[in-house]
Design an enzyme around this catalytic site. Sequence first.
Site, mmCIF file in Angstrom:
data_model
loop_
_atom_site.group_PDB
_atom_site.id
_atom_site.type_symbol
_atom_site.label_atom_id
_atom_site.label_comp_id
_atom_site.label_asym_id
_atom_site.label_seq_id
_atom_site.Cartn_x
_atom_site.Cartn_y
_atom_site.Cartn_z
ATOM 1 C CG LEU A 21 -1.873 1.202 1.331
ATOM 2 C CD1 LEU A 21 -2.742 1.343 0.083
ATOM 3 C CD2 LEU A 21 -2.734 1.094 2.584
ATOM 4 C CE1 TYR A 208 -1.980 -4.958 10.766
ATOM 5 C CE2 TYR A 208 -4.179 -5.925 10.867
ATOM 6 C CZ TYR A 208 -3.284 -5.043 10.289
ATOM 7 O OH TYR A 208 -3.678 -4.253 9.242
ATOM 8 C CE LYS A 212 -3.054 -1.248 10.754
ATOM 9 N NZ LYS A 212 -2.621 -0.023 10.048
ATOM 10 C CB SER A 247 0.001 -6.082 0.923
ATOM 11 O OG SER A 247 -0.295 -6.329 2.282
#
Length: 352
Positions: A21, A208, A212, A247
């Site tokens: 990204l 993770y 976030k 990704s």
Amino acid sequence: MSTSTTSAKGSILVTGANGGLGSAIAAGLAESQAWGAGYHGLYGVRNAATATALHRSLSRAASLSHQHDVIDLDLSRLDSVRQAAADINRRVAEGSLPRLRALILNAAYMEGAEQCFTPDGFDMSWQVNYLAHFVLTLLLLQSMDKEHGRVIVIGSYGHNPLDKRNAGFSWYAGDEWKSLYHNTESLARGTWSSSKDYPTADAGIRRYGAGKLCLIMMMHELQSRLADDPALSNICALAVDPGGMGSSLFRRSNFLLRVIAPPLLPLAATVMSLFAENPQLRLTQRSAGDVLRAVFDTQVLGEYPRGVYLDGRASASTSEESQDMEKRTSLWSDSVRLTNISDSDTALARWQ
């Protein structure tokens, strides 16, 4: 690598610019007729010499007049964050770099069954996803465009265990995982959902998600504090969920996510885009465009999109937990303490 000049209208800092990204955001900015020549790109990577994906993206726009620097910014080391911020602040103060139009807090880190810790003593996922961005933002507020500056958080539906896109997956199965923040210390030190206690990829995905969540909690709390600051009240903090993408984020995860999913996700995203305006899976180029829209758009988002959360191009809401004021203020004060932020570090009046 540097093409510095003061002719640009503003600077755009992107963290994690060598990722899928991040490099797509850099390419989108560089190739844009509307923004590429007008804004100076600051592309933060762990090692500028080996940022091959970013250099490849920028080489395609080599004929365009996009001024940019590729800078060393290792989020796993808070001294690297402080050094990068000091260099940027110095250049802005001396007039060799235009003020920051936007900070795009894009860098992300996800583990599988393994668990790593930073030289600063924190859980790697928590520091890279959240804590380093917290420090970077506070340090750079002095160099922000105080009339039009925006802090763009890259969110994730992983921050909300109750999001329907997490349904059917094992990582948030069970009532014990319906809340991700119990206290700062367990996340910072990696004792929550640790690989020692849960030796599967689910543990890393949960850490993770918790990172976030903290980043989105920071976005809400930062916006509240900016609004109370007469000198910085026009700076806006907002977030973009880029959706599911193929990704390099999954390279440390299990075989399915690391090997099978990446080549299939772009194909699935292409198909889904034919049938949905805002599909769950998206190409990185599409998500990069959504992020740049969050940076520059004033027609739909308005002049000052304070605290806005976007799922791609659609307005959305963050989790109930991320809006819990007691948890937000606890996380903020703990983060200040853990990173030794002082009054001389930031332009924010209510920083403590």
